[in-house]
Motif scaffolding. Structure first.
Motif, short mmCIF file in Angstrom:
data_model
loop_
_atom_site.label_atom_id
_atom_site.label_comp_id
_atom_site.label_asym_id
_atom_site.label_seq_id
_atom_site.Cartn_x
_atom_site.Cartn_y
_atom_site.Cartn_z
N HIS A 45 16.49 11.87 23.96
CA HIS A 45 16.71 10.50 24.42
C HIS A 45 15.95 9.46 23.58
CE1 HIS A 45 17.49 7.11 26.96
NE2 HIS A 45 16.21 6.97 27.26
N ASP A 46 14.66 9.65 23.35
CA ASP A 46 13.84 8.72 22.57
C ASP A 46 13.55 9.26 21.18
OD1 ASP A 46 13.61 7.04 24.79
OD2 ASP A 46 11.76 7.99 25.46
N ARG A 47 14.52 9.91 20.61
CA ARG A 47 14.34 10.60 19.33
C ARG A 47 13.77 9.69 18.24
NH1 ARG A 47 18.05 11.54 14.80
NH2 ARG A 47 17.26 13.32 13.65
N GLN A 48 14.31 8.50 18.08
CA GLN A 48 13.85 7.60 17.02
C GLN A 48 12.38 7.26 17.17
OE1 GLN A 48 16.49 8.30 14.91
NE2 GLN A 48 15.77 6.37 14.10
N GLU A 49 11.94 6.99 18.40
CA GLU A 49 10.53 6.68 18.64
C GLU A 49 9.66 7.90 18.36
OE1 GLU A 49 8.69 3.89 19.21
OE2 GLU A 49 10.60 2.96 18.67
N ALA A 50 10.11 9.06 18.77
CA ALA A 50 9.34 10.29 18.53
C ALA A 50 9.21 10.55 17.03
CB ALA A 50 10.01 11.48 19.22
N LEU A 51 10.30 10.34 16.28
CA LEU A 51 10.29 10.61 14.84
C LEU A 51 9.31 9.71 14.10
CD1 LEU A 51 14.08 11.22 14.11
CD2 LEU A 51 12.22 12.90 14.04
N ARG A 52 9.01 8.54 14.64
CA ARG A 52 8.05 7.64 13.98
C ARG A 52 6.65 8.24 13.92
NH1 ARG A 52 11.16 3.06 13.82
NH2 ARG A 52 12.30 2.55 15.70
N HIS A 53 6.40 9.23 14.74
CA HIS A 53 5.07 9.85 14.81
C HIS A 53 5.02 11.23 14.16
CE1 HIS A 53 3.72 6.78 17.62
NE2 HIS A 53 4.90 6.90 18.20
N MET A 54 6.16 11.67 13.60
CA MET A 54 6.24 13.03 13.06
C MET A 54 6.56 13.04 11.58
SD MET A 54 8.36 15.24 15.88
CE MET A 54 9.72 14.14 16.22
N GLY A 55 6.12 14.09 10.93
CA GLY A 55 6.51 14.40 9.57
C GLY A 55 6.68 15.90 9.50
N GLY A 56 7.47 16.36 8.57
CA GLY A 56 7.62 17.80 8.44
C GLY A 56 8.96 18.19 7.86
N PHE A 57 9.23 19.47 7.91
CA PHE A 57 10.52 19.96 7.41
C PHE A 57 10.93 21.21 8.17
CE2 PHE A 57 7.24 21.52 4.46
CZ PHE A 57 7.41 22.89 4.55
N VAL A 58 12.23 21.45 8.12
CA VAL A 58 12.85 22.63 8.72
C VAL A 58 13.41 23.46 7.57
CG1 VAL A 58 14.59 23.46 10.33
CG2 VAL A 58 13.53 21.22 10.70
N GLU A 59 13.09 24.73 7.55
CA GLU A 59 13.53 25.64 6.51
C GLU A 59 13.09 25.13 5.14
OE1 GLU A 59 17.20 27.98 8.38
OE2 GLU A 59 17.68 25.88 7.95
N ASP A 60 14.01 25.00 4.19
CA ASP A 60 13.64 24.55 2.85
C ASP A 60 13.85 23.06 2.69
OD1 ASP A 60 12.94 27.08 1.85
OD2 ASP A 60 15.03 27.57 1.45
N PRO A 61 12.80 22.32 2.30
CA PRO A 61 12.98 20.88 2.07
C PRO A 61 13.93 20.67 0.89
CG PRO A 61 10.74 21.57 1.51
CD PRO A 61 11.44 22.77 2.05
N MET A 62 14.77 19.64 1.00
CA MET A 62 15.77 19.36 -0.03
C MET A 62 15.42 18.06 -0.74
SD MET A 62 17.75 21.95 0.30
CE MET A 62 19.15 21.50 -0.68
N PHE A 63 15.64 18.05 -2.06
CA PHE A 63 15.35 16.88 -2.88
C PHE A 63 16.46 16.69 -3.91
CE2 PHE A 63 11.28 18.47 -1.39
CZ PHE A 63 10.75 17.31 -0.84
#
Length: 179
Positions: free
Chosen positions: A47-65
């Motif tokens: 529900h509040d995904r955008q607000e939660a994401l403001r406080h998080m950093g990280g990656f799932v599986e292999d980071p892509m660039f």
């Protein structure tokens, strides 16, 4: 139920296929639960995904660039998706993960381990309260593993909450205060 307290370096253990990555996808709001929710710093996901994401950093599986861009440019461009990125912070991030000498090299020439390190630098670019790392030492050589473990310990000492998934009990024992 799963609780991770502020300031923890939390080890999330399980064999391959146990659901570690799925759980991380739920935390980031990349997958949706059939019932219940994830709470990150008083914000409910999805529900509040955008607000939660403001406080998080990280990656799932292999980071892509973007392979045709330098590490520095990748950090600048991808980092801006979450807000302004200070050039000093990019330099600090590259130094923290041991890539300062390769920051102006194209990522297409990076090894798997170097991309993993760059993913950690990107996770830290906005000084998040919570850093989520999905098997961060996967593909690293022994020195790289040691460096990443020390960085995780340092983050914990500085008060950053780290959620570390791994299938290696030994790795979790070396860096985590809870599992």
């Amino acid at each position: 139920n799963l609780s991770v307290c502020r300031g923890d370096v939390f080890g999330f253990l399980g064999p391959n296929g146990a659901g570690k990555t799925t759980t991380i996808r739920l935390i980031f709001g990349l997958a949706y639960p059939t019932s219940g929710y994830v709470q990150v710093l008083d914000h409910h996901v999805p529900h509040d995904r955008q607000e939660a994401l403001r406080h998080m950093g990280g990656f799932v599986e292999d980071p892509m660039f973007y392979g045709n861009m330098t590490a520095r440019r990748n950090l600048r461009m991808i980092g801006r998706m979450r807000g302004e990125v200070d050039e000093e912070r990019i330099t600090e991030g590259l130094e923290m993960v041991g890539l300062s000498e390769r920051g102006d090299s194209k990522v297409g020439g990076y090894s798997h381990g170097m991309r993993r390190r760059l993913g950690i630098a990107l996770a830290l670019i906005h000084n998040p309260d919570l850093v989520i790392l999905d098997e961060p030492t996967s593909g690293l050589d022994p020195q790289g593993m040691k460096d990443v473990r020390e960085l995780i310990r340092t983050l914990g000492r500085q008060g950053t909450t780290v959620f570390l998934s791994s299938h290696l009990l030994h790795e979790v024992e070396l860096v985590c205060n809870r599992a």
